[in-house]
Design a protein around this motif. Sequence first.
Motif, PDB file in Angstrom:
ATOM      1  N   SER A 299      13.857 -17.101  40.669  1.00  0.00           N
ATOM      2  CA  SER A 299      12.905 -15.840  39.938  1.00  0.00           C
ATOM      3  C   SER A 299      11.808 -16.422  39.083  1.00  0.00           C
ATOM      4  O   SER A 299      10.822 -15.645  39.071  1.00  0.00           O
ATOM      5  N   PHE A 300      12.019 -17.777  38.598  1.00  0.00           N
ATOM      6  CA  PHE A 300      10.780 -18.342  37.961  1.00  0.00           C
ATOM      7  C   PHE A 300       9.840 -18.623  38.757  1.00  0.00           C
ATOM      8  O   PHE A 300       8.479 -18.593  38.482  1.00  0.00           O
TER       9      PHE A 300
ATOM     10  N   LYS B 177       9.118 -17.302  41.723  1.00  0.00           N
ATOM     11  CA  LYS B 177       8.276 -16.286  42.032  1.00  0.00           C
ATOM     12  C   LYS B 177       7.128 -15.712  41.002  1.00  0.00           C
ATOM     13  O   LYS B 177       6.126 -15.503  41.114  1.00  0.00           O
ATOM     14  N   GLN B 178       7.643 -16.099  39.771  1.00  0.00           N
ATOM     15  CA  GLN B 178       6.845 -15.645  38.581  1.00  0.00           C
ATOM     16  C   GLN B 178       5.596 -16.693  38.528  1.00  0.00           C
ATOM     17  O   GLN B 178       4.427 -16.227  38.145  1.00  0.00           O
ATOM     18  N   VAL B 179       5.811 -17.844  38.822  1.00  0.00           N
ATOM     19  CA  VAL B 179       4.856 -18.769  38.831  1.00  0.00           C
ATOM     20  C   VAL B 179       3.832 -18.539  39.834  1.00  0.00           C
ATOM     21  O   VAL B 179       2.646 -18.676  39.787  1.00  0.00           O
ATOM     22  N   LYS B 180       4.149 -18.019  41.183  1.00  0.00           N
ATOM     23  CA  LYS B 180       3.183 -17.638  42.079  1.00  0.00           C
ATOM     24  C   LYS B 180       2.198 -16.566  41.638  1.00  0.00           C
ATOM     25  O   LYS B 180       1.254 -16.577  42.010  1.00  0.00           O
ATOM     26  N   THR B 181       3.266 -15.540  40.871  1.00  0.00           N
ATOM     27  CA  THR B 181       2.443 -14.348  40.646  1.00  0.00           C
ATOM     28  C   THR B 181       1.455 -14.781  39.317  1.00  0.00           C
ATOM     29  O   THR B 181       0.465 -14.221  39.438  1.00  0.00           O
ATOM     30  N   PHE B 182       1.844 -15.638  38.666  1.00  0.00           N
ATOM     31  CA  PHE B 182       0.989 -15.952  37.402  1.00  0.00           C
ATOM     32  C   PHE B 182      -0.133 -16.926  37.567  1.00  0.00           C
ATOM     33  O   PHE B 182      -1.080 -16.904  36.894  1.00  0.00           O
ATOM     34  N   GLY B 183       0.026 -17.660  38.924  1.00  0.00           N
ATOM     35  CA  GLY B 183      -0.856 -18.602  39.055  1.00  0.00           C
ATOM     36  C   GLY B 183      -0.761 -20.026  38.091  1.00  0.00           C
ATOM     37  O   GLY B 183      -1.684 -20.639  38.154  1.00  0.00           O
ATOM     38  N   GLU B 184       0.275 -19.949  37.498  1.00  0.00           N
ATOM     39  CA  GLU B 184       0.622 -21.353  36.623  1.00  0.00           C
ATOM     40  C   GLU B 184       1.708 -21.286  36.436  1.00  0.00           C
ATOM     41  O   GLU B 184       2.819 -20.382  36.530  1.00  0.00           O
ATOM     42  N   THR B 185       2.341 -22.493  35.801  1.00  0.00           N
ATOM     43  CA  THR B 185       3.673 -23.007  35.659  1.00  0.00           C
ATOM     44  C   THR B 185       3.728 -23.247  34.088  1.00  0.00           C
ATOM     45  O   THR B 185       3.348 -24.481  33.805  1.00  0.00           O
ATOM     46  N   CYS B 186       4.161 -22.355  33.402  1.00  0.00           N
ATOM     47  CA  CYS B 186       4.093 -22.113  31.891  1.00  0.00           C
ATOM     48  C   CYS B 186       5.740 -22.307  31.545  1.00  0.00           C
ATOM     49  O   CYS B 186       6.437 -21.632  31.821  1.00  0.00           O
ATOM     50  N   ILE B 187       6.147 -23.160  30.587  1.00  0.00           N
ATOM     51  CA  ILE B 187       7.535 -23.355  30.115  1.00  0.00           C
ATOM     52  C   ILE B 187       7.356 -23.420  28.517  1.00  0.00           C
ATOM     53  O   ILE B 187       6.697 -23.854  27.796  1.00  0.00           O
ATOM     54  N   MET B 188       8.269 -22.606  27.936  1.00  0.00           N
ATOM     55  CA  MET B 188       8.340 -22.438  26.513  1.00  0.00           C
ATOM     56  C   MET B 188       9.218 -23.588  26.002  1.00  0.00           C
ATOM     57  O   MET B 188      10.059 -24.137  26.507  1.00  0.00           O
TER      58      MET B 188
ATOM     59  N   GLN C 264      16.968 -11.256  31.297  1.00  0.00           N
ATOM     60  CA  GLN C 264      17.023 -10.024  31.285  1.00  0.00           C
ATOM     61  C   GLN C 264      15.805  -9.230  30.761  1.00  0.00           C
ATOM     62  O   GLN C 264      15.002  -8.229  31.263  1.00  0.00           O
ATOM     63  N   LEU C 265      15.143 -10.124  29.564  1.00  0.00           N
ATOM     64  CA  LEU C 265      13.562  -9.641  29.253  1.00  0.00           C
ATOM     65  C   LEU C 265      12.655  -9.618  30.338  1.00  0.00           C
ATOM     66  O   LEU C 265      11.815  -8.768  30.383  1.00  0.00           O
ATOM     67  N   MET C 266      12.514 -10.733  31.265  1.00  0.00           N
ATOM     68  CA  MET C 266      11.794 -10.687  32.401  1.00  0.00           C
ATOM     69  C   MET C 266      11.911  -9.594  33.347  1.00  0.00           C
ATOM     70  O   MET C 266      11.187  -8.848  33.778  1.00  0.00           O
ATOM     71  N   LYS C 267      13.321  -9.236  33.644  1.00  0.00           N
ATOM     72  CA  LYS C 267      13.640  -8.432  34.716  1.00  0.00           C
ATOM     73  C   LYS C 267      13.065  -6.832  33.901  1.00  0.00           C
ATOM     74  O   LYS C 267      12.671  -6.133  34.708  1.00  0.00           O
ATOM     75  N   ILE C 268      13.342  -6.735  32.694  1.00  0.00           N
ATOM     76  CA  ILE C 268      12.961  -5.252  32.019  1.00  0.00           C
ATOM     77  C   ILE C 268      11.637  -5.082  31.951  1.00  0.00           C
ATOM     78  O   ILE C 268      10.934  -4.103  32.191  1.00  0.00           O
ATOM     79  N   CYS C 269      10.717  -6.236  31.752  1.00  0.00           N
ATOM     80  CA  CYS C 269       9.211  -6.223  31.602  1.00  0.00           C
ATOM     81  C   CYS C 269       8.615  -6.056  33.116  1.00  0.00           C
ATOM     82  O   CYS C 269       7.519  -5.465  33.098  1.00  0.00           O
TER      83      CYS C 269
END
Length: 399
Positions: A84-85, A87-98, A391-396
């Motif tokens: 899931s992360f 896919k998010q990386v491809k969507t955002f065009g960057e790899t960011c980790i908190m 869950q926050l990622m899914k809701i948003c």
Amino acid sequence: MAIGMRCRMLSAYVSTLNRLMSSTVVEPSVAVNHMSANSDNSSRIFRTNESNPAKHGENHLGLFYTVPPDVKQLLFQHGGLPKSFEKQVKTFGETCIMVRPPALEIMEYMKAADYSGPAIRYVLFGKAGCGKTLSLCHILHFGLVSGFLLVHVPWVPNWFRRCKESSNSTTRDGFIDLPLDAAAWLIHFKSQNAPLLQKLNLTINNEYVWSKREVTNKGAPLTELIDLGINRIKYASEIIVAVIREIKELSTSGKCKTLVALDGFNAFFSTKTRIKSDDKSMVLPSKVTLTEAFLEITKFDWCNGGVVLTVDQLAACDDRTGSDFPIYQLGQEGFEHLDPFVPVQIEEYNHREVNSCIDYYIDRRWLQSPKAGTDEGRKELEFMSGRNPFQLMKICAPL
């Protein structure tokens, strides 16, 4: 005369004020959108420009750092990031980790550790979706920049749930080899450590006879042993056992520092798998050659290294949903194997982390609802997700 002058000054002031107001007034709906999407977001800091994990400290907690594309390719080309992360990386065009407290805590421990003593084992645990895998990825990046040789398994349960191929071991009675999966792991290991292997020029300390014609001589490069496993997948599982043995000896002798990072470690102690033997009976993890290799390197009989593991309800092939604690997920055998170890719990986002994540989603246009950036919207997202990162990622996503 003084009164007349005051009246003229007041009239000029009112006229100027009216001009200023007429030039700045906007439609109410536009003002709301601007405030919710930009004003709240711009008043908060949710990123850090420090991309070196070795330099992360308490002042970076709750902030996103960017993993450089070349580092992402080196570390995670063959797996390691949650799907899931990814896919998010491809969507955002960057790899960011908190930057979160558990990863920072382990990195601080590793900086202060005495590497002349036995390898210290750290166990990350917590509820599903809280960020165990991403914290492990953060620590892997730290290991890379700190010069550690990486022994990383992206997700242990894959070997027991969806192995590509299985065969009887030719050297161990009653054991099962996973040749294709073993060869894939050797490719992953070689890819992750390519720059360091070239720099250190490590050589093996033992001789290995694979057949009458195939022998790996003592003093041969470690990469020669790895390449043999990649090209001759029949021996791949047994070669991993040999590679692990060599890495332990090389680390203990001070020729390299090693970071072991295994995601879903408790799968090694499950009571069920989907691997079948020739007679169609179920094969336990303890009878898989790869299990022996990675249980060997998680012992404390070697030094000049560290071991970071995750235990997860999703990793167990059997039903272990009763508790997230290591003693429950590992079972008695697994707990005794690791004891003593340092447990590090990963909890849900705190208030600051939730807001930082929301700001990041707004910045990336993952979260486009005008109300999301308001205080009311943030409180609602925080409540609905229970502060769980996944869950926050899914809701948003649909907002």
